[in-house]
Scaffold this motif. Sequence first.
Motif, PDB file in Angstrom:
ATOM      1  N   PHE A 175       4.950  30.009  -0.197  1.00  0.00           N
ATOM      2  CA  PHE A 175       4.635  28.431   0.258  1.00  0.00           C
ATOM      3  C   PHE A 175       6.116  27.899   0.166  1.00  0.00           C
ATOM      4  O   PHE A 175       6.891  28.113  -0.571  1.00  0.00           O
ATOM      5  N   ILE A 176       6.292  27.117   1.369  1.00  0.00           N
ATOM      6  CA  ILE A 176       7.495  26.287   1.417  1.00  0.00           C
ATOM      7  C   ILE A 176       7.251  24.894   1.239  1.00  0.00           C
ATOM      8  O   ILE A 176       6.388  24.163   2.047  1.00  0.00           O
ATOM      9  N   SER A 177       7.679  24.305   0.002  1.00  0.00           N
ATOM     10  CA  SER A 177       7.309  22.884  -0.350  1.00  0.00           C
ATOM     11  C   SER A 177       8.308  21.835   0.312  1.00  0.00           C
ATOM     12  O   SER A 177       9.169  22.103   0.997  1.00  0.00           O
ATOM     13  N   GLY A 178       8.032  20.696  -0.002  1.00  0.00           N
ATOM     14  CA  GLY A 178       8.955  19.571   0.549  1.00  0.00           C
ATOM     15  C   GLY A 178       9.760  19.301  -0.840  1.00  0.00           C
ATOM     16  O   GLY A 178       9.781  20.012  -1.653  1.00  0.00           O
ATOM     17  N   PRO A 179      10.562  18.430  -0.770  1.00  0.00           N
ATOM     18  CA  PRO A 179      11.403  17.834  -1.973  1.00  0.00           C
ATOM     19  C   PRO A 179      10.322  17.678  -3.050  1.00  0.00           C
ATOM     20  O   PRO A 179       9.696  16.595  -3.141  1.00  0.00           O
ATOM     21  N   ILE A 180      10.687  18.455  -4.049  1.00  0.00           N
ATOM     22  CA  ILE A 180       9.734  18.615  -5.116  1.00  0.00           C
ATOM     23  C   ILE A 180       9.557  17.574  -6.073  1.00  0.00           C
ATOM     24  O   ILE A 180       8.742  17.163  -6.847  1.00  0.00           O
ATOM     25  N   HIS A 181      10.724  16.510  -5.991  1.00  0.00           N
ATOM     26  CA  HIS A 181      10.551  15.257  -6.850  1.00  0.00           C
ATOM     27  C   HIS A 181       9.549  14.162  -6.292  1.00  0.00           C
ATOM     28  O   HIS A 181       9.453  13.288  -6.997  1.00  0.00           O
ATOM     29  N   GLN A 182       9.128  14.697  -4.981  1.00  0.00           N
ATOM     30  CA  GLN A 182       8.129  13.581  -4.464  1.00  0.00           C
ATOM     31  C   GLN A 182       6.738  13.994  -4.885  1.00  0.00           C
ATOM     32  O   GLN A 182       6.226  15.007  -4.800  1.00  0.00           O
ATOM     33  N   LYS A 183       6.300  12.961  -5.064  1.00  0.00           N
ATOM     34  CA  LYS A 183       4.725  13.100  -5.508  1.00  0.00           C
ATOM     35  C   LYS A 183       3.809  13.872  -4.641  1.00  0.00           C
ATOM     36  O   LYS A 183       3.091  14.682  -4.801  1.00  0.00           O
ATOM     37  N   SER A 184       3.958  13.330  -3.142  1.00  0.00           N
ATOM     38  CA  SER A 184       3.118  13.997  -2.164  1.00  0.00           C
ATOM     39  C   SER A 184       3.611  15.439  -2.157  1.00  0.00           C
ATOM     40  O   SER A 184       2.388  16.573  -1.813  1.00  0.00           O
ATOM     41  N   CYS A 185       4.724  16.060  -2.372  1.00  0.00           N
ATOM     42  CA  CYS A 185       5.084  17.407  -2.236  1.00  0.00           C
ATOM     43  C   CYS A 185       4.552  18.100  -3.529  1.00  0.00           C
ATOM     44  O   CYS A 185       4.202  19.298  -3.441  1.00  0.00           O
ATOM     45  N   GLN A 186       4.757  17.466  -4.739  1.00  0.00           N
ATOM     46  CA  GLN A 186       4.051  18.087  -5.782  1.00  0.00           C
ATOM     47  C   GLN A 186       2.611  18.303  -5.492  1.00  0.00           C
ATOM     48  O   GLN A 186       1.929  19.275  -6.059  1.00  0.00           O
ATOM     49  N   LEU A 187       1.866  17.278  -4.974  1.00  0.00           N
ATOM     50  CA  LEU A 187       0.301  17.640  -4.712  1.00  0.00           C
ATOM     51  C   LEU A 187      -0.046  18.769  -3.893  1.00  0.00           C
ATOM     52  O   LEU A 187      -0.931  19.299  -4.060  1.00  0.00           O
ATOM     53  N   ARG A 188       0.825  18.732  -2.790  1.00  0.00           N
ATOM     54  CA  ARG A 188       0.785  19.752  -1.797  1.00  0.00           C
ATOM     55  C   ARG A 188       0.913  21.190  -2.405  1.00  0.00           C
ATOM     56  O   ARG A 188       0.203  22.325  -2.265  1.00  0.00           O
ATOM     57  N   LYS A 189       1.953  21.429  -3.166  1.00  0.00           N
ATOM     58  CA  LYS A 189       2.176  22.691  -3.951  1.00  0.00           C
ATOM     59  C   LYS A 189       1.209  22.973  -4.900  1.00  0.00           C
ATOM     60  O   LYS A 189       0.511  24.378  -5.063  1.00  0.00           O
ATOM     61  N   ALA A 190       0.686  22.146  -5.734  1.00  0.00           N
ATOM     62  CA  ALA A 190      -0.395  22.167  -6.706  1.00  0.00           C
ATOM     63  C   ALA A 190      -1.642  22.615  -6.041  1.00  0.00           C
ATOM     64  O   ALA A 190      -2.179  23.615  -6.425  1.00  0.00           O
ATOM     65  N   ALA A 191      -2.048  22.058  -4.786  1.00  0.00           N
ATOM     66  CA  ALA A 191      -3.065  22.435  -3.964  1.00  0.00           C
ATOM     67  C   ALA A 191      -3.031  23.890  -3.394  1.00  0.00           C
ATOM     68  O   ALA A 191      -4.055  24.580  -3.919  1.00  0.00           O
ATOM     69  N   PHE A 192      -1.881  24.174  -3.125  1.00  0.00           N
ATOM     70  CA  PHE A 192      -1.724  25.668  -2.745  1.00  0.00           C
ATOM     71  C   PHE A 192      -1.952  26.764  -3.715  1.00  0.00           C
ATOM     72  O   PHE A 192      -2.679  27.729  -3.627  1.00  0.00           O
ATOM     73  N   LEU A 193      -1.116  26.442  -4.826  1.00  0.00           N
ATOM     74  CA  LEU A 193      -1.319  27.489  -6.052  1.00  0.00           C
ATOM     75  C   LEU A 193      -2.789  27.497  -6.566  1.00  0.00           C
ATOM     76  O   LEU A 193      -3.225  28.486  -7.036  1.00  0.00           O
ATOM     77  N   ARG A 194      -3.515  26.229  -6.653  1.00  0.00           N
ATOM     78  CA  ARG A 194      -4.915  26.466  -7.230  1.00  0.00           C
ATOM     79  C   ARG A 194      -5.662  27.025  -5.991  1.00  0.00           C
ATOM     80  O   ARG A 194      -6.507  27.936  -6.493  1.00  0.00           O
ATOM     81  N   ALA A 195      -5.632  26.786  -4.786  1.00  0.00           N
ATOM     82  CA  ALA A 195      -6.411  27.541  -3.894  1.00  0.00           C
ATOM     83  C   ALA A 195      -6.077  29.185  -3.971  1.00  0.00           C
ATOM     84  O   ALA A 195      -6.728  30.035  -3.788  1.00  0.00           O
ATOM     85  N   ALA A 196      -4.762  29.506  -4.108  1.00  0.00           N
ATOM     86  CA  ALA A 196      -4.403  31.029  -4.094  1.00  0.00           C
ATOM     87  C   ALA A 196      -4.982  31.511  -5.280  1.00  0.00           C
ATOM     88  O   ALA A 196      -5.509  32.567  -5.597  1.00  0.00           O
TER      89      ALA A 196
ATOM     90  N   VAL B  73       0.907  -1.260   0.095  1.00  0.00           N
ATOM     91  CA  VAL B  73       0.022  -0.169  -0.195  1.00  0.00           C
ATOM     92  C   VAL B  73       0.928   1.199   0.018  1.00  0.00           C
ATOM     93  O   VAL B  73       2.028   1.335   0.853  1.00  0.00           O
ATOM     94  N   PHE B  74       0.592   2.125  -0.756  1.00  0.00           N
ATOM     95  CA  PHE B  74       1.098   3.371  -0.840  1.00  0.00           C
ATOM     96  C   PHE B  74       0.437   4.592  -0.495  1.00  0.00           C
ATOM     97  O   PHE B  74      -0.719   4.669  -0.767  1.00  0.00           O
ATOM     98  N   VAL B  75       0.975   5.874  -0.384  1.00  0.00           N
ATOM     99  CA  VAL B  75       0.515   7.200   0.015  1.00  0.00           C
ATOM    100  C   VAL B  75       0.604   7.965  -1.541  1.00  0.00           C
ATOM    101  O   VAL B  75       1.777   7.751  -1.851  1.00  0.00           O
ATOM    102  N   ASP B  76      -0.458   8.146  -2.161  1.00  0.00           N
ATOM    103  CA  ASP B  76      -0.425   9.128  -3.090  1.00  0.00           C
ATOM    104  C   ASP B  76      -0.421   8.482  -4.286  1.00  0.00           C
ATOM    105  O   ASP B  76      -1.281   8.652  -5.456  1.00  0.00           O
ATOM    106  N   ALA B  77       0.442   7.629  -4.790  1.00  0.00           N
ATOM    107  CA  ALA B  77       0.632   7.027  -5.893  1.00  0.00           C
ATOM    108  C   ALA B  77       1.100   5.592  -5.894  1.00  0.00           C
ATOM    109  O   ALA B  77       2.032   5.221  -4.815  1.00  0.00           O
ATOM    110  N   ALA B  78       1.070   4.703  -6.848  1.00  0.00           N
ATOM    111  CA  ALA B  78       1.244   3.634  -7.044  1.00  0.00           C
ATOM    112  C   ALA B  78       1.249   3.015  -8.384  1.00  0.00           C
ATOM    113  O   ALA B  78       0.219   3.441  -9.181  1.00  0.00           O
ATOM    114  N   SER B  79       1.888   2.043  -8.781  1.00  0.00           N
ATOM    115  CA  SER B  79       1.890   1.226 -10.099  1.00  0.00           C
ATOM    116  C   SER B  79       0.838   0.473 -10.234  1.00  0.00           C
ATOM    117  O   SER B  79       0.244  -0.153  -8.904  1.00  0.00           O
TER     118      SER B  79
END
Length: 350
Positions: A175-196, A136-142
């Motif tokens: 906005f201070i993101s996490g390591p942007i290569h991680q899927k969850s960090c990409q999703l959090r940043k995208a959520a922030f930009l969309r909300a802004a 089981v994965f968080v956010d993304a999986a094959s």
Amino acid sequence: MAEHARVSIATVSRTINRVPTVDKDLARRVWKAIEELNYFPNTQARALVSGRSRLFGLLISEITNPFFPELIQGFEDFAIENNYEILIGSTNYDPERMEICIRRMIERNVEGVAVMTFGIEEPLLDELVSRNIPMVFVDAASPSEKVSTLAVDYHHGIREGVQHLAALGHRKLAFISGPIHQKSCQLRKAAFLRAAEEIGVQPAAEWLVEGNHTLEGGTRAMEEILKNKDLPTAVMCSNDMTAIGALRVLAKAGIRVPEDISVIGFDDIHLAEFVYPPLTTVRMARNDLARAAFSALRSHVEPTHAHTRRSWPIQTKLTVRQSTGYAPAVGLGKTKASRKAKGKQAKPLP
């Protein structure tokens, strides 16, 4: 043991392995004998006989981040309640260490693995896939019949956070993101930009800084933001450890929270309530993650709990505390010199 309970060896074995067809009266006698003799079953021997280890692996990113011990506690609670054991591996963001953790889990014959690292090193997981071990994965999986996903609704909680800031008059958002290569960090940043964007705000590029989900990363990212001539009035962070690091930098600089800059975190770790000021943050309940991860793995290995569900939703919600307040009437960029002067008078933190 069998003699003490006045039952057969097979009945003892089936009772200890919790076979549901065992006669209830016989099972009670076995458990009473176990208590009287202070008997501890050999779990490895049981696994050899039953063909099941009743052992789940749990891969996490960093044991020093309070988020993960809280997650481990929840996962272990569900495991104990359902007669499972867990084997923990902390990768520390190191692919070589992750490979060692996976090898150790295979050697111990785990029945499934919850990959809670929030960053997937897919090639390293090929060994688990090739051995048909459920994951089981968080956010993304094959896509696979043996793989489930915990789908975190980042947008809801982060949107609540941005709208909370907007209601307080903030329009200069960072906005201070996490390591942007991680899927969850990409999703959090995208959520922030969309909300802004929803509130008509386009954050300045220099206010969008990459961190690494650690105290030190939050410290460096906040220092980077403070180098700008014009400063934001509010900073949202990709996790609470980043936000706590940011709070430290602001305190050392003599910048008041929330009077001058408001700060929002993400996770709602237990420590968030006890920092100063108490941290406003987006709650992602570790107990919900733990329950969903355990249930997903159990659905793969137990026929009685099997179903076709492969995606498990995880909700997020804003928790308001004292690190957010009304936007200052005068932009910080115009009063930066006075803030620096206050900073010189402020006592340095240990």
